[in-house]
Design a protein around this motif. Structure first.
Motif, mmCIF file in Angstrom:
data_model
loop_
_atom_site.group_PDB
_atom_site.id
_atom_site.type_symbol
_atom_site.label_atom_id
_atom_site.label_comp_id
_atom_site.label_asym_id
_atom_site.label_seq_id
_atom_site.Cartn_x
_atom_site.Cartn_y
_atom_site.Cartn_z
ATOM 1 N N ASP A 1 0.848 -1.187 0.000
ATOM 2 C CA ASP A 1 0.000 0.000 0.000
ATOM 3 C C ASP A 1 0.887 1.242 0.000
ATOM 4 N N VAL A 2 0.287 2.384 -0.257
ATOM 5 C CA VAL A 2 1.046 3.639 -0.280
ATOM 6 C C VAL A 2 1.757 3.866 1.047
ATOM 7 N N GLY A 3 1.069 3.575 2.164
ATOM 8 C CA GLY A 3 1.654 3.792 3.477
ATOM 9 C C GLY A 3 2.783 2.851 3.836
ATOM 10 N N ASP A 4 2.986 1.806 3.033
ATOM 11 C CA ASP A 4 4.074 0.875 3.298
ATOM 12 C C ASP A 4 5.418 1.414 2.822
ATOM 13 N N VAL A 5 5.404 2.508 2.089
ATOM 14 C CA VAL A 5 6.634 3.126 1.589
ATOM 15 C C VAL A 5 6.884 4.412 2.365
ATOM 16 N N VAL A 6 7.962 4.437 3.116
ATOM 17 C CA VAL A 6 8.348 5.617 3.892
ATOM 18 C C VAL A 6 9.716 6.073 3.407
ATOM 19 N N LEU A 7 9.789 7.318 2.934
ATOM 20 C CA LEU A 7 11.035 7.841 2.372
ATOM 21 C C LEU A 7 11.417 9.136 3.058
ATOM 22 N N SER A 8 12.722 9.356 3.147
ATOM 23 C CA SER A 8 13.248 10.606 3.694
ATOM 24 C C SER A 8 14.470 10.998 2.891
ATOM 25 N N GLY A 9 15.010 12.142 3.191
ATOM 26 C CA GLY A 9 16.184 12.596 2.463
ATOM 27 C C GLY A 9 17.394 11.709 2.666
ATOM 28 N N VAL B 1 6.952 -4.855 4.199
ATOM 29 C CA VAL B 1 6.278 -5.972 3.529
ATOM 30 C C VAL B 1 5.379 -6.651 4.554
ATOM 31 N N ARG B 2 4.062 -6.506 4.380
ATOM 32 C CA ARG B 2 3.109 -7.051 5.347
ATOM 33 C C ARG B 2 2.555 -8.398 4.919
ATOM 34 N N HIS B 3 2.781 -8.765 3.689
ATOM 35 C CA HIS B 3 2.220 -10.017 3.177
ATOM 36 C C HIS B 3 3.345 -10.870 2.601
ATOM 37 N N GLY B 4 4.388 -11.086 3.404
ATOM 38 C CA GLY B 4 5.529 -11.858 2.948
ATOM 39 C C GLY B 4 5.293 -13.345 3.054
#
Length: 261
Positions: A176-184, A191-194
């Motif tokens: 999902d979109v919220g599963d990707v967290v990015l910073s500088g 991965v919630r469905h591994g």
């Protein structure tokens, strides 16, 4: 085995190889079968040469085994012949570990042999799985360059997550979109469905961050434009197709398309 000679002499294909000689009565059968094939003008030369060799291998196996529970002569009785052919297929698959293409080729030859003898047998046809080849270094670099310059943001995100995060296709399509967290300074993919329903966090390497950030921003904009509430953005699929969340097959087609281009 030598090539067929111009005089049409088929006898060279009947000689015994290192696997052992056939009993005289079985060798005579192979010789008669080869002569019958040689007289068939519609059959290719390769087939005329290959079929007797495959039948010879079958008869050598048949002569070496005890078919428990099979009544009758497998060379005369149709029921016994069918049982023997199935047992031979099982032996090739589990003991000799022959490839599917080899088993199929032997089955076709043995069926032709029995048809020549007036007996009908059904052989097992195995699906042949295409052999896959890994990309070499030059091909990987060429694909990386293409994705980085000519692919869409969705294609870059899909390719990049598979290539640089090592996710399985099923794991990628579950993001999902919220599963990707990015910073500088970094970022991670959750991965919630591994495999085995496990949960893990995978770091995002520097090369992938701008690709993933571009696609994530585009998906956030799409979800908001569709009128969804802010809390729905985080649970929206990261990668979608025309009918919603992209599936495994869709990922396969996308990657294949990149390779073709």
């Amino acid at each position: 085995m030598t090539r067929h000679d111009p005089d049409g002499d088929w006898r060279h294909i009947l000689r015994d190889d290192a696997s052992g000689a056939l009993p005289e009565r079985l060798a005579a059968l192979v010789a008669e079968f080869a002569q019958y094939l040689a007289s068939n003008p519609r059959m290719s030369q390769l087939t005329r040469e290959a079929y007797p060799q495959r039948v010879r291998a079958y008869l050598r196996w048949l002569d070496s085994v005890d078919l428990d529970g099979v009544a009758g002569d497998p060379l005369v009785d149709e029921g016994a012949a069918q049982a023997a052919v199935l047992a031979y297929e099982g032996w090739q698959r589990t003991v000799a570990r022959r490839a599917a293409s080899t088993i199929n080729a032997h089955g076709t030859a043995v069926a032709a042999f029995y048809a020549w003898r007036g007996l009908r047998v059904d052989v097992v046809r195995h699906e042949i799985t295409p052999q896959r080849r890994a990309l070499d270094t030059a091909e990987r670099r060429r694909l990386d360059r293409y994705v980085g310059t000519a692919a869409t943001s969705r294609e870059r995100a899909v390719f990049g997550v598979l290539r640089y995060c090592g996710l399985r296709r099923s794991e990628l399509v579950g993001l999902d979109v919220g599963d990707v967290v990015l910073s500088g300074q970094g970022g991670a993919v959750t991965v919630r469905h591994g495999k085995g329903r496990s949960l893990r966090r995978v770091p995002v390497p520097p090369l992938l961050r701008p690709w993933l950030a571009e696609h994530r921003a585009a998906r956030v904009a799409q979800v908001r434009e569709a009128g969804h509430a802010a809390d729905e953005v985080e649970v929206a699929p990261l990668v979608v197709g025309e009918r919603g969340r992209l599936g495994d097959d869709g990922v396969g087609r996308l990657i294949a398309g990149l390779g073709d281009r």
